[in-house]
Design an enzyme around this catalytic site. Structure first.
Site, PDB file in Angstrom:
ATOM      1  N   LYS A  74       0.823  -1.223   0.000  1.00 38.46           N
ATOM      2  CA  LYS A  74       0.000   0.000   0.000  1.00 38.46           C
ATOM      3  C   LYS A  74       0.853   1.267   0.000  1.00 38.46           C
ATOM      4  CE  LYS A  74      -4.049  -1.981   2.330  1.00 38.46           C
ATOM      5  NZ  LYS A  74      -3.534  -3.290   2.804  1.00 38.46           N
ATOM      6  N   PHE A  75       1.674   1.418  -1.034  1.00 35.86           N
ATOM      7  CA  PHE A  75       2.492   2.637  -1.163  1.00 35.86           C
ATOM      8  C   PHE A  75       1.558   3.847  -1.206  1.00 35.86           C
ATOM      9  CE2 PHE A  75       5.204  -0.687  -3.001  1.00 35.86           C
ATOM     10  CZ  PHE A  75       6.381  -0.453  -2.298  1.00 35.86           C
ATOM     11  N   ALA A  76       2.035   4.969  -0.646  1.00 42.63           N
ATOM     12  CA  ALA A  76       1.145   6.135  -0.554  1.00 42.63           C
ATOM     13  C   ALA A  76       1.903   7.456  -0.572  1.00 42.63           C
ATOM     14  CB  ALA A  76       0.304   6.033   0.720  1.00 42.63           C
ATOM     15  N   ASP A  77       3.088   7.491  -1.213  1.00 43.39           N
ATOM     16  CA  ASP A  77       3.889   8.719  -1.160  1.00 43.39           C
ATOM     17  C   ASP A  77       4.153   9.245  -2.579  1.00 43.39           C
ATOM     18  OD1 ASP A  77       5.564  10.766  -0.069  1.00 43.39           O
ATOM     19  OD2 ASP A  77       6.096   9.420   1.564  1.00 43.39           O
TER      20      ASP A  77
ATOM     21  N   GLY B 239       6.138   9.986  -6.085  1.00 48.24           N
ATOM     22  CA  GLY B 239       6.851   9.033  -6.940  1.00 48.24           C
ATOM     23  C   GLY B 239       8.293   8.803  -6.530  1.00 48.24           C
TER      24      GLY B 239
ATOM     25  N   THR C  21       9.791   9.061  -3.654  1.00 46.32           N
ATOM     26  CA  THR C  21       9.953   8.316  -2.400  1.00 46.32           C
ATOM     27  C   THR C  21       9.557   6.846  -2.569  1.00 46.32           C
ATOM     28  OG1 THR C  21       9.588  10.305  -1.093  1.00 46.32           O
ATOM     29  CG2 THR C  21       9.229   8.216   0.036  1.00 46.32           C
TER      30      THR C  21
ATOM     31  N   TYR D 157     -16.825  -7.986   6.692  1.00 44.86           N
ATOM     32  CA  TYR D 157     -16.718  -9.161   5.816  1.00 44.86           C
ATOM     33  C   TYR D 157     -17.954  -9.396   4.972  1.00 44.86           C
ATOM     34  CZ  TYR D 157     -12.607 -10.686   8.520  1.00 44.86           C
ATOM     35  OH  TYR D 157     -11.372 -10.779   9.103  1.00 44.86           O
TER      36      TYR D 157
ATOM     37  N   ARG E 256      -7.606 -14.273   8.002  1.00 40.86           N
ATOM     38  CA  ARG E 256      -7.873 -15.049   9.210  1.00 40.86           C
ATOM     39  C   ARG E 256      -8.819 -16.225   9.003  1.00 40.86           C
ATOM     40  NH1 ARG E 256      -8.774  -9.604  12.558  1.00 40.86           N
ATOM     41  NH2 ARG E 256      -9.146  -8.931  10.420  1.00 40.86           N
TER      42      ARG E 256
HETATM   43  P1  BMP Z   1      -8.594 -10.806   7.117  1.00 39.37           P
HETATM   44  O1  BMP Z   1      -9.274 -11.708   6.091  1.00 39.37           O
HETATM   45  O2  BMP Z   1      -7.894 -11.569   8.186  1.00 39.37           O
HETATM   46  O3  BMP Z   1      -9.486  -9.728   7.641  1.00 39.37           O
HETATM   47  O4  BMP Z   1      -7.382 -10.081   6.350  1.00 39.37           O
HETATM   48  C1  BMP Z   1      -7.598  -9.171   5.309  1.00 39.37           C
HETATM   49  C2  BMP Z   1      -6.283  -8.757   4.680  1.00 39.37           C
HETATM   50  O5  BMP Z   1      -6.560  -7.895   3.582  1.00 39.37           O
HETATM   51  C3  BMP Z   1      -5.337  -7.998   5.585  1.00 39.37           C
HETATM   52  O6  BMP Z   1      -4.005  -8.353   5.225  1.00 39.37           O
HETATM   53  C4  BMP Z   1      -5.573  -6.533   5.257  1.00 39.37           C
HETATM   54  O7  BMP Z   1      -4.403  -5.754   5.416  1.00 39.37           O
HETATM   55  C5  BMP Z   1      -5.965  -6.601   3.795  1.00 39.37           C
HETATM   56  N1  BMP Z   1      -6.919  -5.561   3.338  1.00 39.37           N
HETATM   57  C6  BMP Z   1      -8.184  -5.428   3.902  1.00 39.37           C
HETATM   58  O8  BMP Z   1      -8.559  -6.161   4.811  1.00 39.37           O
HETATM   59  N2  BMP Z   1      -9.032  -4.469   3.404  1.00 39.37           N
HETATM   60  C7  BMP Z   1      -8.698  -3.627   2.389  1.00 39.37           C
HETATM   61  O9  BMP Z   1      -9.512  -2.824   1.970  1.00 39.37           O
HETATM   62  C8  BMP Z   1      -7.411  -3.765   1.830  1.00 39.37           C
HETATM   63  C9  BMP Z   1      -6.544  -4.742   2.286  1.00 39.37           C
HETATM   64  O10 BMP Z   1      -5.367  -4.891   1.728  1.00 39.37           O
END
Ligand code: BMP
Length: 275
Positions: free
Chosen positions: A101-104, A106, A108, A228, A246
């Protein structure tokens, strides 16, 4: 914004980025649209999980900077770990995705992607970036990717168009502007798609690969704002790849869960493609 009904195989032959074609080919060959998110602090456990789950995934996502440095005894260990990830990816036919997730600006991100302790560009096929700094981030990362072995044949970028977490600013007009940014000259052959919750605007000649985190079959969210959806809901809504952390990694039997998510994701894809 309607989801694509084309098969992964059809899209593999026409996708506008080389790495997109590679990924869609793997998905079609292995019959999986599952990306596992290896969010566990132990490098040993990550490698052992991948050795078991490798056959069921198209992509393995990492947060290498979340592994405690005490888990490694030297810089050489870090490079040994990324070499092992690459070897497993080759053995089991999947790609690697460092979720940086780069956010800076170009200039950097060029240094962050190409150097630093983790040298992400050296081993990760895919990485991602926020669109918030503007399109210099796409150009900066591209310069690094073009310089590694195989160049853009082997490297691809995703932009974060939408996030799964509660209260996110990345949605609606932000998502649409991000998609517009991916149409720029410096994005061509490089930006392969988006992190998003469902289909994004797709014009003639475009084919964005949409990857969706926030997928779980057991719970609705966590205590820190994660939200989710099920594999069926996101895939029917236009997601091409489900990202599961998870739900697999923290399960008592990760292999059994990987198979369950792989099956659920594939079934939903077949339904969407009318197969
Ligand atoms: P989990 O299924 O355990 O919630 O993990 C989700 C993964 O996806 C994490 O690594 C998180 O950094 C990433 N992620 C997210 O959950 N939502 C986003 O919008 C973007 C992500 O990269």
């Amino acid at each position: 914004m309607s989801p694509s009904t084309d098969t992964y195989a059809q899209r593999a032959s026409t996708h506008p980025t080389p790495l997109g074609r590679k990924l869609l080919t793997i998905m079609s060959r292995k019959k999986t649209n599952l990306c596992v998110s290896l969010d566990t602090p132990s490098p040993v456990e990550i490698l052992s999980l991948l050795a078991d789950i490798g056959p069921y995934i198209c992509l393995a996502k990492t947060h290498i900077d979340a592994i405690p440095f005490t888990a490694f005894s030297s810089f050489e260990d870090v490079h040994q770990f990324t070499a092992s990830l690459e070897a497993l990816a080759k053995e089991h036919d999947f790609l690697l995705f460092e979720d940086r997730k780069f956010a800076d600006i170009g200039n950097t991100v060029k240094a962050q992607y190409g150097s630093g302790i983790y040298k992400i560009a050296d081993w990760s096929h895919i990485t991602n970036a926020h669109s918030v700094p503007g399109d210099g981030i796409i150009a900066g990362l591209r310069e690094v990717a073009e310089g590694v072995e195989g160049g853009l044949e082997n490297r691809g970028l995703l932009l974060l168009a939408e996030m799964s977490s509660k209260g996110t600013l990345a949605k609606g007009a932000y998502r649409d502007t991000t998609v517009e940014m991916a149409r720029g000259e410096k994005a061509k052959g490089w930006v392969m798609g988006f992190i998003a919750q469902g289909a994004v605007e797709t014009r003639e000649g475009e084919d964005w690969i949409v990857m969706t985190p926030g997928v779980n079959l057991g719970v609705k969210g966590d205590a820190l704002g994660q939200q989710y959806n099920t594999p069926e809901k996101v895939v029917l809504g236009g997601s091409d790849i489900i990202i599961v952390g998870r739900g697999i990694v923290a399960a008592a039997d990760p292999v059994k869960e990987a198979v369950r998510y792989r099956d659920a994701g594939w079934k939903a894809y077949q339904k969407r493609a009318g197969r």
